[in-house]
Write an enzyme that holds these catalytic residues in place. Structure first.
Site, PDB file in Angstrom:
ATOM      1  N   LYS A 258       0.692  -1.175   0.111  1.00  0.00           N
ATOM      2  CA  LYS A 258      -0.103   0.002   0.059  1.00  0.00           C
ATOM      3  C   LYS A 258       0.831   1.353   0.072  1.00  0.00           C
ATOM      4  O   LYS A 258       1.551   1.360   0.907  1.00  0.00           O
ATOM      5  CB  LYS A 258      -0.951   0.195   1.183  1.00  0.00           C
ATOM      6  CG  LYS A 258      -1.423   1.315   1.575  1.00  0.00           C
ATOM      7  CD  LYS A 258      -2.679   1.302   2.667  1.00  0.00           C
ATOM      8  CE  LYS A 258      -3.312   2.741   2.995  1.00  0.00           C
ATOM      9  NZ  LYS A 258      -4.177   2.702   3.952  1.00  0.00           N
ATOM     10  N   ASP A 263      -2.668  10.169   3.121  1.00  0.00           N
ATOM     11  CA  ASP A 263      -3.928   9.949   3.273  1.00  0.00           C
ATOM     12  C   ASP A 263      -4.824  11.009   4.226  1.00  0.00           C
ATOM     13  O   ASP A 263      -4.942  10.865   5.345  1.00  0.00           O
ATOM     14  CB  ASP A 263      -4.236   8.487   3.944  1.00  0.00           C
ATOM     15  CG  ASP A 263      -5.586   7.908   4.094  1.00  0.00           C
ATOM     16  OD1 ASP A 263      -6.623   8.595   3.340  1.00  0.00           O
ATOM     17  OD2 ASP A 263      -6.026   7.135   4.864  1.00  0.00           O
ATOM     18  N   LYS A 270     -10.614  12.971   7.354  1.00  0.00           N
ATOM     19  CA  LYS A 270     -10.022  12.996   8.695  1.00  0.00           C
ATOM     20  C   LYS A 270     -10.016  13.956   9.464  1.00  0.00           C
ATOM     21  O   LYS A 270      -9.717  15.143   8.767  1.00  0.00           O
ATOM     22  CB  LYS A 270      -8.465  12.150   8.680  1.00  0.00           C
ATOM     23  CG  LYS A 270      -8.569  10.702   8.062  1.00  0.00           C
ATOM     24  CD  LYS A 270      -6.996  10.376   8.133  1.00  0.00           C
ATOM     25  CE  LYS A 270      -6.968   8.938   7.438  1.00  0.00           C
ATOM     26  NZ  LYS A 270      -7.701   7.764   7.982  1.00  0.00           N
ATOM     27  N   ARG A 344      -7.572  -0.542   0.611  1.00  0.00           N
ATOM     28  CA  ARG A 344      -7.771  -1.981   0.240  1.00  0.00           C
ATOM     29  C   ARG A 344      -8.409  -1.742  -1.151  1.00  0.00           C
ATOM     30  O   ARG A 344      -7.995  -2.654  -1.825  1.00  0.00           O
ATOM     31  CB  ARG A 344      -9.017  -2.435   1.166  1.00  0.00           C
ATOM     32  CG  ARG A 344     -10.264  -1.622   1.215  1.00  0.00           C
ATOM     33  CD  ARG A 344     -11.417  -1.773   1.941  1.00  0.00           C
ATOM     34  NE  ARG A 344     -10.929  -1.390   3.452  1.00  0.00           N
ATOM     35  CZ  ARG A 344     -11.495  -1.526   4.633  1.00  0.00           C
ATOM     36  NH1 ARG A 344     -12.594  -1.987   4.548  1.00  0.00           N
ATOM     37  NH2 ARG A 344     -10.853  -0.734   5.775  1.00  0.00           N
TER      38      ARG A 344
END
Ligand code: BES
Ligand code: MN
Ligand code: ZN
Length: 495
Positions: A258, A263, A270, A344
């Site tokens: 990954k 992110d 977030k 994922r």
């Protein structure tokens, strides 16, 4: 970069800056654990150790100057525990001692019974010397520290080779740490790709690289990684980094990493407190890249292909939305529930690509879920998979590498949480067991073209990949390089 040297002559005559010796035993019975101490040194230390109440706790250090009988400027006494044995205390003690030694050359004379002990000392020492200074304007001129490791092992254990191997492993662990620590405005899919290309170019043909850029990803039907990357102005890449030995009759392992270079969570953004460390969300890809390079440098008798799934998860105007349906590389349609469950999606496309090459096994490495950190804490990574033997092999390898891991299940019961009303599958289930449902999602992509499962293991390194606390043992603050040691032990065990 530091350099590692095998010391074979007497450590007492070594005349550099810091000599490291180990102390062991309980409380008042603490003793310096070194054979062939000069008599004057032994006498001096026997007096000093109880007076200073020198700690034998693994990694605790006590610094002494003017020690008679040794030529080094100072001596660092490092705790080795009460005699637990094994390589883990040695690795931690060596790392802590080198950090405590500060500047200049350092030599370690720590008791070890075998090659594994010596390797742990050498790797731990090199790791303890790690510092990330790339972004400091007044950069302390990258220190070329000389680290000497004394070993009494005989020729047949080839201590020189053990130390050379340790240097290769530790240098690549340091590269993985550097990649993680690099600021996310500077490390993004294309710049990560260029670093890998440079390293491959310098390998004199041992490593080959193929890059799928954003256009190729769209054309190739990689809807998972394309969807994640489309909210960023810096487009995604899948980089394939391969090493194969001359002999073709060797096992072939696919490693999938990954590589989210940052992110934000995407439009399911977030909270800022959860975002501060998210430059480390590419630690899986960094570990995979470093492992493939090290495997090539070590000439392991195994074919290894690394798939680096590189994207930036940003909430730009073209970002994907909850409710979007994307078609993955293997044709599966996926309903997006939460754009923060992006790892994922990029991994699944990487695994589908890996499966097309028909490997004997697939191992993916990912900072995948906060749930795994809740379950196992910040120092232990979770190991899941569809094959008990492979999953066990990974936990055994992690033990040999002194990287803590623990198996987690993939309960078939939870699979229904991924049922989607509109697509083949949803990418997120209930909150409970979040590390496991992420694993169950990935399992859908560990299949060959006829739908048969390929042996697959999944390493969720969200906890131990980035050390937010103080350095400990051989582990620095920030990027840790975790999983490189485990993967190399695993590959070595297959060869
Ligand atoms: N990169 C994070 C996981 C993570 C969390 C890594 C903390 C390191 C430390 C991942 O992409 C993520 O956001 N996961 C979500 C999944 C959820 C939306 C299903 C999580 O763990 O909350
Ligand atoms: Mn996320
Ligand atoms: Zn993530």
């Amino acid at each position: 970069m530091p350099s590692l040297i095998h010391g074979s002559r007497s450590f007492s005559a070594w005349s550099g800056r810091t000599l490291v010796l180990g102390v062991t035993g309980a409380g008042d019975a603490a003793v310096v654990a070194a054979a062939d101490l000069p008599r004057a040194t032994a006498k001096h230390l026997a007096g000093v150790v109880p007076v200073l109440e020198v700690s034998t706790k693994v990694g605790d250090t006590t610094t002494l100057a003017a020690v008679p009988g040794v030529s080094a400027d100072k001596v660092v006494l490092v705790g080795l525990g009460e005699g637990e044995g094994g390589s883990d205390p040695l690795r931690r003690a060596a790392g802590a001692a080198v950090r405590a030694a500060g500047k200049g050359s350092v030599a370690l004379s720590l008791p070890h019974a075998d090659e594994a002990g010596l390797a742990a000392i050498a790797e731990g020492a090199f790791s303890g010397a790690y510092a990330f200074t790339a972004h400091k304007s007044a950069a302390p001129t990258a220190e070329d520290r000389e680290i000497t490791v004394f070993s009494g092992l005989g020729r047949k254990d080839s201590p020189k080779d053990v130390i050379a191997r340790a240097e290769t492993v530790a240098r690549n662990v340091a590269w993985a740490r550097d990649l993680v620590n690099t600021a996310p405005n500077l490390l993004y899919p294309q710049s990560f790709t260029e670093q890998v290309q440079q390293v491959a170019k310098a390998s004199s043909g041992k490593l080959t690289v193929e890059v799928l850029d954003d256009e190729a990803l769209v054309a190739g039907g990689f809807g998972g990684i394309v969807g994640v990357g489309q909210g960023s102005s810096r487009p995604p890449r899948i980089v394939t980094l391969s090493y194969a030995p001359r002999s073709k009759k060797v096992p072939h392992v696919a490693l999938v990493g990954k590589g989210i270079t940052f992110d934000t969570g995407g439009v399911c953004i977030k909270p800022s407190a959860g975002m501060t460390t998210m430059k480390s969300d590419m630690a899986g890809a960094a570990a995979v890249a470093a492992t493939v390079v090290a495997a090539a440098e070590l000439g392991l008798p195994i074919a290894v292909t690394g798939y680096l799934c590189l994207a930036e998860n940003m909430p730009g105007g073209n970002a994907q939305r909850p409710g979007d349906v994307v078609t993955m590389r293997n044709g599966t349609t996926v309903e997006i529930i939460d754009t923060d469950a992006e790892g994922r999606m990029v991994l699944a496309d990487g695994m589908a690509l890996a499966a097309e090459a028909g490997p004997d096994q697939i191992v993916d490495v990912a900072t995948l879920t906060g749930a795994c950190v809740v379950a196992l804490g910040p120092k232990i990574f979770g190991v899941m998979g569809n094959d008990d033997a492979l999953r066990t092999a990974i936990t055994v390898a992690s033990e040999r590498a002194d990287e803590a891991s623990w198996p987690l299940p993939l309960p078939a019961d939870l699979r229904s949480g991924l049922d989607s009303a509109v697509a083949d599958i949803a990418h997120k289930g209930d909150r409970w067991g979040g590390a496991l449902t992420a694993g169950l999602f990935l399992q859908e992509f560990a299949k060959d073209s006829s739908g048969e499962q390929i042996p697959w293991a999944h390493l969720d390194i969200a906890g131990p990949s980035f050390n937010e606390g103080a350095p400990w043992g051989h582990v620095p603050k920030g990027g840790t390089g975790v999983a490189v040691g485990t993967l190399l032990e695993h590959l070595t065990s297959l060869g």
